[in-house]
Design an enzyme around this catalytic site. Structure first.
Site, PDB file in Angstrom:
ATOM      1  N   TYR A  94       4.518   5.066  11.638  1.00  0.00           N
ATOM      2  CA  TYR A  94       4.727   3.843  11.640  1.00  0.00           C
ATOM      3  C   TYR A  94       5.485   3.297  10.504  1.00  0.00           C
ATOM      4  CZ  TYR A  94       0.044   3.690   8.996  1.00  0.00           C
ATOM      5  OH  TYR A  94      -0.549   3.810   7.308  1.00  0.00           O
ATOM      6  N   HIS A 119      -3.071   4.625   4.776  1.00  0.00           N
ATOM      7  CA  HIS A 119      -4.461   3.704   5.032  1.00  0.00           C
ATOM      8  C   HIS A 119      -6.054   4.498   4.186  1.00  0.00           C
ATOM      9  CE1 HIS A 119      -7.432   0.792   6.629  1.00  0.00           C
ATOM     10  NE2 HIS A 119      -7.725   2.148   7.355  1.00  0.00           N
ATOM     11  N   ARG A 149       0.904  -0.837   0.114  1.00  0.00           N
ATOM     12  CA  ARG A 149      -0.153  -0.427   0.033  1.00  0.00           C
ATOM     13  C   ARG A 149       0.997   1.475   0.084  1.00  0.00           C
ATOM     14  NH1 ARG A 149      -2.233   0.465   5.460  1.00  0.00           N
ATOM     15  NH2 ARG A 149      -0.334   2.361   5.500  1.00  0.00           N
TER      16      ARG A 149
END
Length: 363
Positions: free
Chosen positions: A276, A267, A263
């Site tokens: 992160y 998100h 990805r």
């Protein structure tokens, strides 16, 4: 008696992900048992990937402009999105997640209808029965159970159709996923579980989700044939999914495919991925871009030239412009729809709230 290894060998995935095309766009020797897709299908897949990526960029922009409440990008996962659709027939069913808008557009669903749910509408926007596409599923893994039920229903009706359930790596940690695998294997229904392992369940990396050597191995314990594939290699994904669909359609039962992909964006637009993961990690995966890989491969084989690339990009830009115009038009809405389809018979509280809204609107 103990089960011999021969009884489970046919279920095991390849030791390394199946690959037809290297990251630099050159061909590699694939493992036995998989047939390369037709050249015409690969060129069509390229066109769809170009359009899908442009759609994804436009949807992201619409979110920033306030036209969408949220949008989960699938940039970097186009090989999975497009191959998943191309592997299916028109009469097959697709059970998507919230991140699979590009797949729905490639399936032929009106892009405005695809974005209705993310726009804040009270329904999924399109007709599942007419499109054979289930509503995009936000709760993790619940669509896998629905997919198994649909596959069993199709079989009982005598329909020669397959069901494909998309799911993310995070969804494989949910109980519904495991129940679906078990149910599908026991009933031997024609369903393909397609796991897009993009390495993160929101902010949780794969290493903190599972200790399995690959998510594909999760099918073995349920008696489900499984495979893992390079999810950024369109040729390989299409070849593996083609075999998985054939396996299911011919009555051999369910099939689990794990695609290793990434990805590239956050998100959703509400997420800060820099909290992160490191930029260096994203840059490494940028070099494995599935669209660029396929383009390089097709160029090298003489199946794609500058003119055809320009045409594909022009079509994608025109598509994005039409979508932008449609989404920038304010939809006509009836505020009283808030109270429709909540209960078959409105409760006293619901009637009171409706009257309160009517009073406010009149004032």
């Amino acid at each position: 008696m103990p089960v011999g290894t021969h009884a489970v060998d046919h279920l095991l995935p390849a030791a390394v992900p199946v690959r037809f095309v290297a990251e630099d766009g050159t061909a590699v020797e694939p493992p036995e048992g998989y047939q390369a897709p037709a050249d015409e299908q690969l060129v069509e897949a390229y066109r769809r990937m170009v359009l899908g990526r442009r759609f994804d960029r436009q949807a992201t922009a619409l979110t920033k402009q306030g036209r969408l409440a949220v949008y989960p990008s699938s940039r970097g996962q186009e090989a999975c999105q497009i191959a998943g659709v191309l592997a299916l027939r028109e009469d097959d069913w697709l059970f998507p997640t919230y991140r699979d808008s590009v797949a729905l557009v490639s399936r032929g669903v009106d892009p405005v209808e695809v974005l209705e749910l993310l726009r804040g509408g009270w329904h999924c926007g399109y007709d599942p029965a007419a499109t054979r596409v289930a509503p995009q599923c936000t709760p993790l893994a619940t669509q896998t159970i629905h997919a198994v039920g649909m596959a069993e229903a199709l079989r009982r009706k005598g329909e020669d159709a397959v069901v494909m359930a998309f799911i993310g790596d995070g969804g494989t940690s949910e109980g519904d996923f495991h129940e679906a695998l078990n149910y599908a294997a026991v009933l031997q229904v024609p369903v393909v579980f397609f796991v897009q392992n993009n390495k993160y369940a929101i902010s949780v990396p794969l290493a903190k989700q599972t200790a399995a050597p690959a998510l594909a191995y999760k099918g073995i314990g349920y008696g489900v044939r499984s495979e893992q594939v390079d999810g950024n290699d369109l040729v390989a994904v299409l070849a593996v999914l083609g075999e998985a669909v054939r396996h299911a359609r011919t009555g051999d039962g369910p099939f689990l495919v794990e695609a290793h992909t990434y990805r590239m964006d956050a998100h959703t637009n509400a997420d800060d991925a820099t909290r992160y993961r490191e930029n260096e990690e994203v840059e490494r995966w940028e070099s494995a871009d599935p669209l660029l890989r396929l383009e390089t491969y097709l160029r090298g084989r003489g199946l794609l030239d500058e003119e055809e690339i320009a045409v594909a990009e022009k079509v994608a830009e025109e598509f994005a412009a039409r979508l932008r115009d449609a989404m920038n038009a304010d939809p006509e809405s009836d505020p009283y729809e808030l109270f429709d389809h909540v209960f078959a018979e409105p409760t006293p509280q619901l009637r009171e709230q409706r009257e309160q809204l009517a009073s406010e609107l009149e004032g």
